[in-house]
Design a protein around this motif. Structure first.
Motif, mmCIF file in Angstrom:
data_model
loop_
_atom_site.group_PDB
_atom_site.id
_atom_site.type_symbol
_atom_site.label_atom_id
_atom_site.label_comp_id
_atom_site.label_asym_id
_atom_site.label_seq_id
_atom_site.Cartn_x
_atom_site.Cartn_y
_atom_site.Cartn_z
ATOM 1 N N ARG A 30 0.831 -1.210 0.000
ATOM 2 C CA ARG A 30 0.000 0.000 0.000
ATOM 3 C C ARG A 30 0.864 1.258 0.000
ATOM 4 O O ARG A 30 0.585 2.218 -0.729
ATOM 5 C CB ARG A 30 -0.914 -0.002 1.226
ATOM 6 N N VAL A 31 1.908 1.259 0.808
ATOM 7 C CA VAL A 31 2.801 2.424 0.871
ATOM 8 C C VAL A 31 3.537 2.603 -0.451
ATOM 9 O O VAL A 31 3.685 3.735 -0.953
ATOM 10 C CB VAL A 31 3.783 2.269 2.040
ATOM 11 N N LEU A 32 4.006 1.501 -1.037
ATOM 12 C CA LEU A 32 4.684 1.599 -2.330
ATOM 13 C C LEU A 32 3.744 2.115 -3.415
ATOM 14 O O LEU A 32 4.144 2.947 -4.248
ATOM 15 C CB LEU A 32 5.243 0.233 -2.720
ATOM 16 N N TRP A 34 1.243 4.071 -2.950
ATOM 17 C CA TRP A 34 1.045 5.493 -2.662
ATOM 18 C C TRP A 34 2.212 6.313 -3.209
ATOM 19 O O TRP A 34 2.010 7.361 -3.828
ATOM 20 C CB TRP A 34 0.916 5.687 -1.153
ATOM 21 N N ILE A 35 3.429 5.834 -3.000
ATOM 22 C CA ILE A 35 4.612 6.559 -3.491
ATOM 23 C C ILE A 35 4.642 6.580 -5.016
ATOM 24 O O ILE A 35 4.911 7.626 -5.634
ATOM 25 C CB ILE A 35 5.891 5.920 -2.925
ATOM 26 N N PHE A 36 4.358 5.444 -5.636
ATOM 27 C CA PHE A 36 4.398 5.380 -7.102
ATOM 28 C C PHE A 36 3.332 6.284 -7.716
ATOM 29 O O PHE A 36 3.585 6.956 -8.724
ATOM 30 C CB PHE A 36 4.199 3.937 -7.568
ATOM 31 N N SER A 37 2.146 6.307 -7.119
ATOM 32 C CA SER A 37 1.085 7.187 -7.631
ATOM 33 C C SER A 37 1.476 8.651 -7.483
ATOM 34 O O SER A 37 1.190 9.473 -8.365
ATOM 35 C CB SER A 37 -0.227 6.909 -6.892
ATOM 36 N N LEU A 38 2.133 8.966 -6.378
ATOM 37 C CA LEU A 38 2.582 10.344 -6.169
ATOM 38 C C LEU A 38 3.613 10.750 -7.221
ATOM 39 O O LEU A 38 3.577 11.881 -7.737
ATOM 40 C CB LEU A 38 3.167 10.484 -4.763
ATOM 41 N N VAL A 39 4.518 9.841 -7.555
ATOM 42 C CA VAL A 39 5.540 10.146 -8.560
ATOM 43 C C VAL A 39 4.904 10.362 -9.930
ATOM 44 O O VAL A 39 5.251 11.315 -10.654
ATOM 45 C CB VAL A 39 6.597 9.022 -8.610
ATOM 46 N N VAL A 40 3.971 9.502 -10.305
ATOM 47 C CA VAL A 40 3.297 9.654 -11.605
ATOM 48 C C VAL A 40 2.553 10.983 -11.672
ATOM 49 O O VAL A 40 2.648 11.726 -12.665
ATOM 50 C CB VAL A 40 2.335 8.473 -11.845
ATOM 51 N N PHE A 41 1.825 11.279 -10.611
ATOM 52 C CA PHE A 41 1.044 12.518 -10.585
ATOM 53 C C PHE A 41 1.947 13.753 -10.590
ATOM 54 O O PHE A 41 1.756 14.687 -11.386
ATOM 55 C CB PHE A 41 0.148 12.520 -9.346
ATOM 56 N N ALA A 42 2.956 13.774 -9.715
ATOM 57 C CA ALA A 42 3.809 14.952 -9.586
ATOM 58 C C ALA A 42 4.692 15.162 -10.810
ATOM 59 O O ALA A 42 4.960 16.315 -11.194
ATOM 60 C CB ALA A 42 4.673 14.824 -8.333
ATOM 61 N N CYS A 82 -5.175 4.964 -2.096
ATOM 62 C CA CYS A 82 -4.210 4.334 -1.192
ATOM 63 C C CYS A 82 -4.361 4.870 0.225
ATOM 64 O O CYS A 82 -4.285 4.106 1.206
ATOM 65 C CB CYS A 82 -2.791 4.555 -1.701
ATOM 66 N N SER A 83 -4.581 6.156 0.357
ATOM 67 C CA SER A 83 -4.777 6.746 1.680
ATOM 68 C C SER A 83 -6.042 6.207 2.339
ATOM 69 O O SER A 83 -6.047 5.887 3.542
ATOM 70 C CB SER A 83 -4.856 8.274 1.570
ATOM 71 N N PHE A 84 -7.119 6.081 1.560
ATOM 72 C CA PHE A 84 -8.382 5.570 2.102
ATOM 73 C C PHE A 84 -8.251 4.119 2.548
ATOM 74 O O PHE A 84 -8.652 3.751 3.666
ATOM 75 C CB PHE A 84 -9.480 5.715 1.050
ATOM 76 N N PHE A 85 -7.690 3.273 1.701
ATOM 77 C CA PHE A 85 -7.576 1.855 2.039
ATOM 78 C C PHE A 85 -6.542 1.616 3.136
ATOM 79 O O PHE A 85 -6.631 0.622 3.859
ATOM 80 C CB PHE A 85 -7.226 1.048 0.792
ATOM 81 N N PHE A 86 -5.576 2.504 3.253
ATOM 82 C CA PHE A 86 -4.622 2.384 4.366
ATOM 83 C C PHE A 86 -5.342 2.568 5.699
ATOM 84 O O PHE A 86 -5.113 1.800 6.647
ATOM 85 C CB PHE A 86 -3.507 3.423 4.205
ATOM 86 N N LEU A 87 -6.194 3.576 5.783
ATOM 87 C CA LEU A 87 -6.977 3.775 7.011
ATOM 88 C C LEU A 87 -7.958 2.633 7.229
ATOM 89 O O LEU A 87 -8.194 2.212 8.367
ATOM 90 C CB LEU A 87 -7.726 5.110 6.935
ATOM 91 N N ILE A 158 1.633 -1.167 -11.694
ATOM 92 C CA ILE A 158 0.919 -2.379 -12.121
ATOM 93 C C ILE A 158 1.241 -3.528 -11.171
ATOM 94 O O ILE A 158 0.354 -4.283 -10.748
ATOM 95 C CB ILE A 158 1.290 -2.743 -13.567
ATOM 96 N N ILE A 159 2.513 -3.661 -10.816
ATOM 97 C CA ILE A 159 2.941 -4.759 -9.951
ATOM 98 C C ILE A 159 2.367 -4.614 -8.549
ATOM 99 O O ILE A 159 1.835 -5.577 -7.968
ATOM 100 C CB ILE A 159 4.478 -4.811 -9.913
ATOM 101 N N THR A 160 2.449 -3.411 -7.975
ATOM 102 C CA THR A 160 1.975 -3.223 -6.598
ATOM 103 C C THR A 160 0.460 -3.349 -6.491
ATOM 104 O O THR A 160 -0.052 -3.968 -5.550
ATOM 105 C CB THR A 160 2.426 -1.855 -6.072
ATOM 106 N N TRP A 161 -0.262 -2.780 -7.447
ATOM 107 C CA TRP A 161 -1.716 -2.891 -7.397
ATOM 108 C C TRP A 161 -2.177 -4.319 -7.664
ATOM 109 O O TRP A 161 -3.184 -4.772 -7.099
ATOM 110 C CB TRP A 161 -2.359 -1.926 -8.385
#
Length: 230
Positions: A30-32, A34-42, A82-87, A158-161
């Motif tokens: 989940r953390v990975l 979140w990080i990968f999505s942040l990199v793609v978005f940013a 990722c933030s929602f499912f983490f909680l 793709i791998i993490t999800w």
């Protein structure tokens, strides 16, 4: 609801150990993600648009604005999800109803599987548009690193999800044995106390005395009367 082993979680109300929770494979994935999505978005938002001698910004992916918009959408929604499912993972053991736990796991399976597919599309779409981008469209190689980062981390996502989807399916399979729970557990209500059993091993049984006939009724024959003879 006791819910021992219900969809991979323990009893309701049990305290969650942060260290144990952080070491779980699902938390790491989940953390990975979140990080990968942040990199793609940013990457796309910060350096995914270039100015080619005009006030209008063009997408670095072959000047295709849809490619940049799609990458931003997938990255941003994936970040929030990722933030929602983490909680939800952290609070999962506090869900008292087995049905609610099942719905949460099914939601995770559906979303994780669907987002795996969307990141696959993102990787293919961005890689295809990047391969068609001309050198003249990027003076001084502007935005090239951001484009490559968006493509690479779309592939990693793709791998993490996909891993999160597999973990969610495993949780669902752990909770499919509903014979462990009563009807009250299924509905989220408090279990009722069963009636005392009359079996020899079920506790003290009430004894009933045998019916006894009233006294002086052993001989029910009417007395014989003899007529006197004169």
């Amino acid at each position: 609801m006791d819910g021992v082993g219900s969809f991979g979680a323990g009893r309701t109300g049990t305290a969650v150990d942060p260290i144990t929770f952080a070491k779980q494979p699902q938390t790491i994935l989940r953390v990975l993600s979140w990080i990968f999505s942040l990199v793609v978005f940013a990457s796309i938002v910060n350096e995914g648009y270039v100015n080619l001698g005009s006030e209008r910004l063009h997408c670095v992916f072959n000047r295709n604005g849809d490619a940049c918009n799609y990458g931003v959408f997938v990255g941003l929604v994936g970040l929030l999800a990722c933030s929602f499912f983490f909680l939800l993972d952290y609070k999962f053991s506090s869900i008292s109803s087995v049905k609610d736990r099942k719905k949460a796991v099914m939601l995770e399976i559906g979303f994780s599987g669907f987002w795996t597919f969307l990141y696959f599309v993102s990787f293919c779409f961005l890689a295809n548009q990047w391969s068609r981008t001309k050198v003249d469209d990027l003076p001084l190689n502007q935005g090239a690193d951001a484009a490559r980062a968006a493509i690479a981390f779309s592939f990693f996502s793709i791998i993490t999800w996909a891993g999160l989807t597999v973990r969610a399916v495993q949780k669902y399979l752990l909770g499919t044995d509903m014979t462990l729970f009563t009807t009250e557990h299924m509905d989220g209500a408090a279990p009722t106390q069963p009636y005392p059993s009359n079996s020899p091993g079920g506790g003290p049984a009430e004894t009933t005395e045998a019916y006894q006939s009233p006294p002086f009724t052993e001989n029910n024959t009417a007395p014989t009367y003899q007529v006197p003879i004169y």
